[in-house]
Structures are given as C-alpha cells and as structure tokens.
Enzyme design. Structure first.
Site, mmCIF file in Angstrom:
data_model
loop_
_atom_site.group_PDB
_atom_site.id
_atom_site.type_symbol
_atom_site.label_atom_id
_atom_site.label_comp_id
_atom_site.label_asym_id
_atom_site.label_seq_id
_atom_site.Cartn_x
_atom_site.Cartn_y
_atom_site.Cartn_z
ATOM 1 N N CYS A 9 43.339 -14.761 113.971
ATOM 2 C CA CYS A 9 45.065 -14.867 113.629
ATOM 3 C C CYS A 9 45.169 -14.849 112.216
ATOM 4 O O CYS A 9 44.329 -13.919 111.174
ATOM 5 C CB CYS A 9 45.159 -16.181 114.094
ATOM 6 S SG CYS A 9 46.969 -16.434 113.833
ATOM 7 N N CYS A 22 47.397 -14.448 117.647
ATOM 8 C CA CYS A 22 48.741 -13.856 117.172
ATOM 9 C C CYS A 22 48.810 -12.221 117.095
ATOM 10 O O CYS A 22 47.978 -12.055 116.752
ATOM 11 C CB CYS A 22 49.327 -15.065 116.098
ATOM 12 S SG CYS A 22 47.917 -14.440 114.787
ATOM 13 N N CYS A 26 40.721 -4.686 112.698
ATOM 14 C CA CYS A 26 39.780 -5.159 112.251
ATOM 15 C C CYS A 26 38.626 -4.824 111.797
ATOM 16 O O CYS A 26 37.621 -3.572 112.567
ATOM 17 C CB CYS A 26 39.632 -5.576 113.994
ATOM 18 S SG CYS A 26 40.244 -6.736 114.171
#
Length: 170
Positions: free
Chosen positions: A12, A88, A96
């Site tokens: 998140c 989220c 990432c």
C-alpha cells in the site's frame, strides 16, 4: 507444492492500515501455509491506532507490526515472494521494485479507511469495512488449489478474488 509455505507481500502507500490488516489476517488464516508481510511505497512510519485496535479486538496478534518501506523486500537476503498484492489504488500505480523470483501479483483495491473523516464511530466503521473486505478476499485466496492451477488461470483467479467483498462498495 502442497507442503510449501508461500510468502505473500501486501503493498500500500503508507503501510499503516490496509496492508497491515491483510498481513495479520493472512498470517492467522493461512495456518502456516502462508507467511505474510506488508510494506508501503511511502511508509507512514507508524501503524494506524484504529487498525491496531481492530486487529486486537479480533484476537489477532499486533506484536511486531510496524510500518515499513517496500525497499526492505527488494534487497539481497529479503524473503522471496511468491505473491504480491496491492491493496490501494495509489500503490497499484506506483512503479514497484523488481521482485526476485517473478511472484504472481494482483490488485486488490480497498478504500482507505484512514482517509475517512467524521466521528470516531465513522472511522471505526470504515476500518471494519476494509477489514471485512480483506478477510473475504484472503479467504478465497487461501482456498485456491494453488498446486493444481497453471499460472494464467491462477492470475485470473487472483484478480477475481481482488473484487470479492466489494460488491456493496459505492
């Protein structure tokens, strides 16, 4: 594969509520078959007290829970993940880190209960909704026949489970 322990990372933005609750739920519900972790792209540095209250109220351990940056899991010596879930919308759009081992990933968007304004009761209701939604998704996930599904089918099932529990969400 049936005796294997799967490492799962929940991501998140702040790693203060949703990903922490998901980590705790999977570690409890997974009964040793899964080892859950959580992290954030911009870790808040502390766990939301309402999340801790809800976890404790459900008789789950809050020991060792802390808000941490996802960089901890992208370095040499970090646990290798088999699954990575974003919980989220902000984390789903972030770039990432590259996770070793090419883990399966899916987006399980959950409304941010920490963003809810209003009374303490309003905030607790929002946390309860998020907790319930995550619990439903994790229940579907842990009951997938992971050793019998090929990668494409598994990916589809993970994405489908990411919508569970959100049917009543507006």
């Amino acid at each position: 594969m049936a005796d294997k322990t799967f490492n799962v990372l929940f991501l998140c933005t702040g790693n203060s509520a949703r990903s922490i609750m998901a980590e705790t739920l999977l570690n409890a519900m997974g009964k040793g078959r899964f080892k859950a972790f959580s992290a954030g792209s911009h870790a808040a540095g502390k766990v939301n007290p309402v999340a801790l209250e809800l976890i404790a109220k459900n008789r789950l351990s809050t020991e060792g829970l802390r808000s941490k940056n996802w960089d901890e899991f992208a370095v040499a010596g970090a646990p290798e993940m088999q699954f990575v879930f974003t919980v989220c919308d902000q984390a789903a759009g972030d770039v990432c880190p590259v996770w070793p081992g090419q883990p399966m990933s899916a987006h399980w968007g959950v409304n941010d209960p920490a963003a809810v304004e209003g009374t303490d009761a309003d905030k607790r209701r929002a946390f309860f909704r998020a907790y319930t939604e995550l619990s439903a998704r994790i229940n579907l996930f842990i009951n997938l026949p992971l050793d019998k599904l090929d990668r494409l089918v598994l990916k589809k099932r993970l994405e489908e489970s990411g919508r569970a529990g959100s049917e009543s969400r507006v």
